[in-house]
Design an enzyme around this catalytic site. Structure first.
Site, PDB file in Angstrom:
ATOM      1  N   GLY A 229      -4.996  -0.295   1.637  1.00 33.08           N
ATOM      2  CA  GLY A 229      -5.742   0.399   0.591  1.00 33.08           C
ATOM      3  C   GLY A 229      -5.435   1.883   0.626  1.00 33.08           C
ATOM      4  N   SER A 230      -6.393   2.669   0.169  1.00 38.72           N
ATOM      5  CA  SER A 230      -6.147   4.106   0.022  1.00 38.72           C
ATOM      6  C   SER A 230      -6.240   4.839   1.364  1.00 38.72           C
ATOM      7  CB  SER A 230      -7.175   4.693  -0.950  1.00 38.72           C
ATOM      8  OG  SER A 230      -8.465   4.473  -0.441  1.00 38.72           O
ATOM      9  N   GLU A 249      -2.139  -0.031   6.062  1.00 38.23           N
ATOM     10  CA  GLU A 249      -1.070   0.045   5.057  1.00 38.23           C
ATOM     11  C   GLU A 249      -1.639   0.857   3.903  1.00 38.23           C
ATOM     12  OE1 GLU A 249       2.046  -1.197   4.981  1.00 38.23           O
ATOM     13  OE2 GLU A 249       2.005  -2.290   6.873  1.00 38.23           O
ATOM     14  N   LEU A 250      -1.194   2.112   3.773  1.00 40.13           N
ATOM     15  CA  LEU A 250      -1.885   3.031   2.860  1.00 40.13           C
ATOM     16  C   LEU A 250      -0.993   3.469   1.700  1.00 40.13           C
ATOM     17  CD1 LEU A 250      -3.670   5.046   5.703  1.00 40.13           C
ATOM     18  CD2 LEU A 250      -4.442   2.980   4.538  1.00 40.13           C
ATOM     19  N   CYS A 283       1.933   0.554  -4.435  1.00 35.93           N
ATOM     20  CA  CYS A 283       1.950   1.624  -3.430  1.00 35.93           C
ATOM     21  C   CYS A 283       3.329   2.271  -3.314  1.00 35.93           C
ATOM     22  CB  CYS A 283       1.486   1.088  -2.092  1.00 35.93           C
ATOM     23  SG  CYS A 283       2.419  -0.346  -1.584  1.00 35.93           S
ATOM     24  N   GLU A 377      -1.380  10.722  -4.588  1.00 38.28           N
ATOM     25  CA  GLU A 377      -0.805   9.470  -5.102  1.00 38.28           C
ATOM     26  C   GLU A 377      -1.356   9.237  -6.505  1.00 38.28           C
ATOM     27  OE1 GLU A 377      -2.341   5.857  -3.301  1.00 38.28           O
ATOM     28  OE2 GLU A 377      -0.432   4.856  -3.653  1.00 38.28           O
TER      29      GLU A 377
HETATM   30  N1  NAD Z   1       0.934   0.380   1.988  1.00 37.56           N
HETATM   31  C1  NAD Z   1       0.660  -0.758   1.389  1.00 37.56           C
HETATM   32  O1  NAD Z   1       1.160  -1.814   1.767  1.00 37.56           O
HETATM   33  C2  NAD Z   1      -0.268  -0.791   0.215  1.00 37.56           C
HETATM   34  C3  NAD Z   1      -0.275  -1.926  -0.586  1.00 37.56           C
HETATM   35  C4  NAD Z   1      -1.140  -1.965  -1.685  1.00 37.56           C
HETATM   36  C5  NAD Z   1      -1.973  -0.914  -1.966  1.00 37.56           C
HETATM   37  N2  NAD Z   1      -1.935   0.176  -1.171  1.00 37.56           N
HETATM   38  C6  NAD Z   1      -2.774   1.322  -1.497  1.00 37.56           C
HETATM   39  O2  NAD Z   1      -4.079   0.889  -1.880  1.00 37.56           O
HETATM   40  C7  NAD Z   1      -4.634   1.790  -2.825  1.00 37.56           C
HETATM   41  C8  NAD Z   1      -5.096   1.064  -4.057  1.00 37.56           C
HETATM   42  O3  NAD Z   1      -5.897  -0.016  -3.769  1.00 37.56           O
HETATM   43  P1  NAD Z   1      -7.481   0.043  -3.893  1.00 37.56           P
HETATM   44  O4  NAD Z   1      -7.871   0.884  -5.042  1.00 37.56           O
HETATM   45  O5  NAD Z   1      -7.969  -1.359  -3.835  1.00 37.56           O
HETATM   46  O6  NAD Z   1      -7.824   0.814  -2.529  1.00 37.56           O
HETATM   47  P2  NAD Z   1      -9.243   1.147  -1.883  1.00 37.56           P
HETATM   48  O7  NAD Z   1      -8.971   1.913  -0.641  1.00 37.56           O
HETATM   49  O8  NAD Z   1     -10.175   1.712  -2.862  1.00 37.56           O
HETATM   50  O9  NAD Z   1      -9.828  -0.303  -1.506  1.00 37.56           O
HETATM   51  C9  NAD Z   1      -9.162  -1.153  -0.631  1.00 37.56           C
HETATM   52  C10 NAD Z   1     -10.177  -2.052   0.054  1.00 37.56           C
HETATM   53  O10 NAD Z   1     -11.044  -1.239   0.829  1.00 37.56           O
HETATM   54  C11 NAD Z   1     -12.385  -1.577   0.559  1.00 37.56           C
HETATM   55  N3  NAD Z   1     -13.236  -0.416   0.805  1.00 37.56           N
HETATM   56  C12 NAD Z   1     -13.673   0.521  -0.060  1.00 37.56           C
HETATM   57  N4  NAD Z   1     -14.443   1.434   0.581  1.00 37.56           N
HETATM   58  C13 NAD Z   1     -14.488   1.057   1.879  1.00 37.56           C
HETATM   59  C14 NAD Z   1     -15.084   1.594   3.054  1.00 37.56           C
HETATM   60  N5  NAD Z   1     -15.828   2.705   3.020  1.00 37.56           N
HETATM   61  N6  NAD Z   1     -14.883   0.955   4.212  1.00 37.56           N
HETATM   62  C15 NAD Z   1     -14.111  -0.161   4.273  1.00 37.56           C
HETATM   63  N7  NAD Z   1     -13.536  -0.724   3.202  1.00 37.56           N
HETATM   64  C16 NAD Z   1     -13.711  -0.114   2.023  1.00 37.56           C
HETATM   65  C17 NAD Z   1     -12.357  -2.034  -0.871  1.00 37.56           C
HETATM   66  O11 NAD Z   1     -13.490  -2.825  -1.150  1.00 37.56           O
HETATM   67  C18 NAD Z   1     -11.068  -2.833  -0.903  1.00 37.56           C
HETATM   68  O12 NAD Z   1     -11.277  -4.119  -0.396  1.00 37.56           O
HETATM   69  C19 NAD Z   1      -3.514   2.765  -3.141  1.00 37.56           C
HETATM   70  O13 NAD Z   1      -3.692   3.917  -2.380  1.00 37.56           O
HETATM   71  C20 NAD Z   1      -2.268   2.016  -2.710  1.00 37.56           C
HETATM   72  O14 NAD Z   1      -1.167   2.810  -2.419  1.00 37.56           O
HETATM   73  C21 NAD Z   1      -1.107   0.267  -0.087  1.00 37.56           C
HETATM   74  O1  LIG Z   2       1.328  -1.956  -3.557  1.00 37.83           O
HETATM   75  C1  LIG Z   2       2.000  -2.023  -2.558  1.00 37.83           C
HETATM   76  C2  LIG Z   2       2.669  -3.281  -2.195  1.00 37.83           C
HETATM   77  O2  LIG Z   2       2.999  -3.283  -0.836  1.00 37.83           O
HETATM   78  C3  LIG Z   2       3.842  -3.487  -3.042  1.00 37.83           C
HETATM   79  S1  LIG Z   2       4.528  -5.008  -2.793  1.00 37.83           S
HETATM   80  O3  LIG Z   2       3.708  -6.069  -3.291  1.00 37.83           O
HETATM   81  O4  LIG Z   2       4.648  -5.265  -1.389  1.00 37.83           O
HETATM   82  O5  LIG Z   2       5.835  -4.992  -3.430  1.00 37.83           O
END
Ligand code: NAD
Ligand SMILES: O=C[C@H](O)CS(=O)(=O)O
Length: 476
Positions: A229-230, A249-250, A283, A377
C-alpha cells in the site's frame, strides 16, 4: 437487495456486527454489503489461524503444492467471472482485469511449484578447526501466523503474492483486503475450500485498516506482517509491527529514460501503456519520462497524439482504456495537485479535465521539481515529460526521489544500458522496456521509501520462513 458478505474465519462465514455498502466507482451502483471486521474479529481470526497452523505446519510439501495448483486451476476456469468482479469493484477495464487474472493464475502456479523447492544448505563444517566430525545443515521452517494487508489496485494478484507464498511455506494467514475491493478476496474463501485447504489456514476479514491495524500487527501469535500500500500507511504498520518479520511493498514515482538514438515509433505505445494503464493507479506506473533533447519534440508530439486517442468509458466496454479513479477523494487530490503544478509553472499538453469520476489522461511539461506531481506519487492518469542532454543528467534526475521501486531505460547502446543499470537507485531496472514491466516470479521490491523486503513468490516465501542451522556430532 444486494448480497451480504460475512467474515471468513476458521473455515466458516461469521456474522459481523456491521456492514458497509460497496459501490462501483465508475457508475456508483451498489454492489454488495460487506461485513466489517472489528478488532475482536481480527483476534478471533488470528487465534483460528494459530490453531490451524499446529497441524498445517506438518503438511507435506506435495500436499501444499496440490492445493495451490488446484486453486490456480479453479481460478483459470472461472477467470471471466473473476475479471468481472475486478471490473465492478475496482472500475478496472475488463481487458486489464483479464490480464490481472491471467497473472494471478501464474502466481498461484509459481507458488505450487515453489512449495516443492524448499532447499537448505549443507555447511562444510570441517572447513573450520573444531568442525571435524560434525554434519551441519540449514533448513527453512514456516513461521506460523502471517497477517496480510492489501491494496485496491490488483485485488486478485497482489493478494495471490501474499496468500500463495504463505501457504507454500506452510504458514496460516489472516488477510485484510482493501476497503474498496473486498469481493475479489472473499471470492477466494470457497475456492481454497474446494481446493482442499484445511479450515482456518486462510481467514478473510474485510474492514477498515486503521481499526484493525493494531490487532493485525501486534498480537503475539502474529509472526509476520506483509503489507502492500502507500508509504504513509506502511510507516504506521512498521511502527506497530516492531521486531516482527515485515514486508512493505510501497509506492513509487517511476522514471522512464529514453536515450539518444532510440526509435521513437517503438516507444510510444509502451510509454502510453506504462503511464495510463488502469488510470495510472499502478505502483510502477510511469510518472516521469526523461527524453533525450534530440528526440524530445517528436516524442512529445506523438505521445500526446496517442494519449488523446485513449478511450474513456465503462470498465465493461472492450474498447475502454480509461475509467473512473478509485474514489472521489482520489479525484479531488489529483485535481488539487494538477492545479498546484500549473500554478508552479507546468504546461498541460493534453487532458487536465474531469468527466464524472474520470480524470482525463494528462501530460505535463515544464514541471517544477518541487511540485507534488514530481515529488510525490501521483497514482492517477498524469505523467510529466522532461528533456535531458546527457544520460548522466537523466539518471541523476531519475534518482532524485524518495522512492525506488522500478525504473526503465531505453537505449540502443549496450554500454549505456549497463551504465544505467548500475547507477539507477531502484529495486528493479528494466532495460529496453518500461518500468511498469513485471512478471510474477521476478524479485520485486523497493529501495528507499518504496519498501522493505521482496516479493515474487520464491523471494516472498523466503521472507515468510525462519532459517534454522543444525549441527550433528557424528564422532569424536
Ligand atoms: N510496491 C507494490 O508492490 C505496490 C503494489 C500495489 C500498490 N502499491 C501502493 O499502494 C498504494 C495504493 O493503494 P491503496 O490506496 O489501497 O493504499 P493504502 O495504503 O491506502 O491502503 C492499503 C491497505 O492498507 C489499509 N490501511 C489503511 N490505513 C491503515 C492503517 N492505519 N493501518 C493499517 N492498514 C491500513 C487499507 O485498508 C488497505 O487494505 C500506492 O501507494 C501504490 O503505489 C504498492
Ligand atoms: O501496483 C503495483 C503492482 O505491483 C503492479 S503489478 O501488478 O505487480 O504489475
Amino acid at each position: 437487495m444486494t448480497k451480504k458478505w460475512k467474515l471468513w474465519i476458521g473455515g466458516k462465514w461469521r456474522e459481523p456486527k456491521d456492514y458497509e455498502t460497496l459501490t462501483n466507482p465508475h457508475t456508483e451502483e451498489e454492489l454488495a454489503e460487506i461485513g466489517q471486521a472489528e478488532p475482536a474479529d481480527a483476534v478471533e481470526a488470528i487465534v483460528e489461524a494459530h490453531r490451524s497452523f499446529q497441524k498445517f505446519r506438518d503438511y507435506p510439501a506435495h500436499a501444499r503444492a496440490k492445493i495451490l495448483a488446484k486453486v490456480a486451476a479453479i481460478l483459470e476456469e472461472r477467470s471471466d467471472e473473476c475479471a468481472k468482479i475486478i471490473a465492478k469493484e475496482g472500475a478496472k477495464s475488463i481487458r486489464n482485469a483479464r490480464e490481472e487474472m491471467s497473472r494471478t493464475v501464474q502466481t498461484y502456479r509459481f507458488s505450487a511449484e515453489e512449495a516443492k523447492r524448499n532447499y537448505g544448505e549443507r555447511i562444510p563444517m570441517d572447513a573450520a578447526e573444531g568442525g571435524e566430525n560434525r554434519f551441519g545443515y540449514t533448513k527453512r521452517t514456516p513461521l506460523g501466523v502471517v497477517t496480510a494487508i492489501t491494496p485496491f489496485n490488483f485485488p486478485f494478484n497482489l493478494v495471490a503474492h501474499k496468500v500463495g507464498p504463505a501457504i507454500a511455506a506452510g504458514n496460516s494467514i489472516v488477510l485484510k483486503p482493501a476497503e474498496q475491493t473486498p469481493l475479489s478476496s472473499l471470492f477466494l474463501a470457497e475456492v481454497f475450500k474446494e481446493a482442499g485447504l484445511p479450515a482456518g489456514v486462510l481467514n478473510i476479514i474485510p474492514g477498515k485498516g486503521d481499526v484493525l491495524s493494531e490487532a493485525l500487527t501486534k498480537h503475539p501469535y502474529v509472526k509476520k506482517v506483509t503489507f502492500t500500500g502507500s508509504v504513509e500507511v506502511g510507516y504506521t504498520v512498521q511502527q506497530q509491527a516492531g521486531f516482527r518479520k515485515l514486508t512493505l511493498e510501497l509506492g513509487s514515482n517511476s522514471p522512464f529514460i529514453i536515450d539518444e538514438g532510440v526509435d521513437i515509433d517503438q516507444v510510444i505505445e509502451r510509454s502510453v501503456q506504462g503511464a495510463f494503464s488502469f488510470n495510472g493507479q499502478v505502483c510502477i506506473s510511469i510518472q516521469r519520462i526523461y527524453v533525450h533533447q534530440s528526440l524530445y519534440e517528436a516524442f512529445l508530439e506523438r505521445f500526446v497524439t496517442r494519449t488523446n486517442q485513449l478511450v474513456i468509458g465503462s470498465p465493461f466496454d472492450e474498447k475502454t482504456n480509461i475509467t473512473a479513479v478509485i474514489s472521489k477523494k482520489s479525484l479531488e487530490r489529483l485535481q488539487t495537485w494538477l492545479d498546484e503544478a500549473i500554478q508552479e509553472g507546468a504546461n498541460v499538453e493534453c487532458g487536465g479535465g474531469v468527466q464524472g469520476n474520470v480524470m482525463e489522461p494528462t501530460v505535463l511539461t515544464n514541471v517544477n521539481r518541487d511540485s507534488k506531481v514530481f515529488r510525490n506519487e501521483i497514482f492517477g492518469p498524469m505523467v510529466c515529460v522532461f528533456p535531458f542532454d546527457t544520460l548522466e543528467e537523466a539518471i541523476d534526475d531519475a534518482n532524485d526521489s524518495r522512492y525506488g521501486l522500478n525504473s526503465g531505460v531505453m537505449t540502443p547502446s549496450l554500454e549505456r544500458a549497463f551504465y544505467a543499470a548500475e547507477r539507477l537507485e531502484t529495486g528493479g531496472v528494466i532495460v529496453n522496456d518500461i518500468p511498469t514491466y513485471r512478471i510474477d516470479n521476478m524479485p520485486y521490491g523497493g529501495w528507499k521509501d518504496s519498501g522493505v523486503g521482496r516479493e515474487g513468490v520464491k523471494y516472498a516465501m523466503r521472507e515468510m520462513m525462519e532459517q534454522k542451522f543444525i549441527s550433528i556430532k557424528t564422532g569424536d
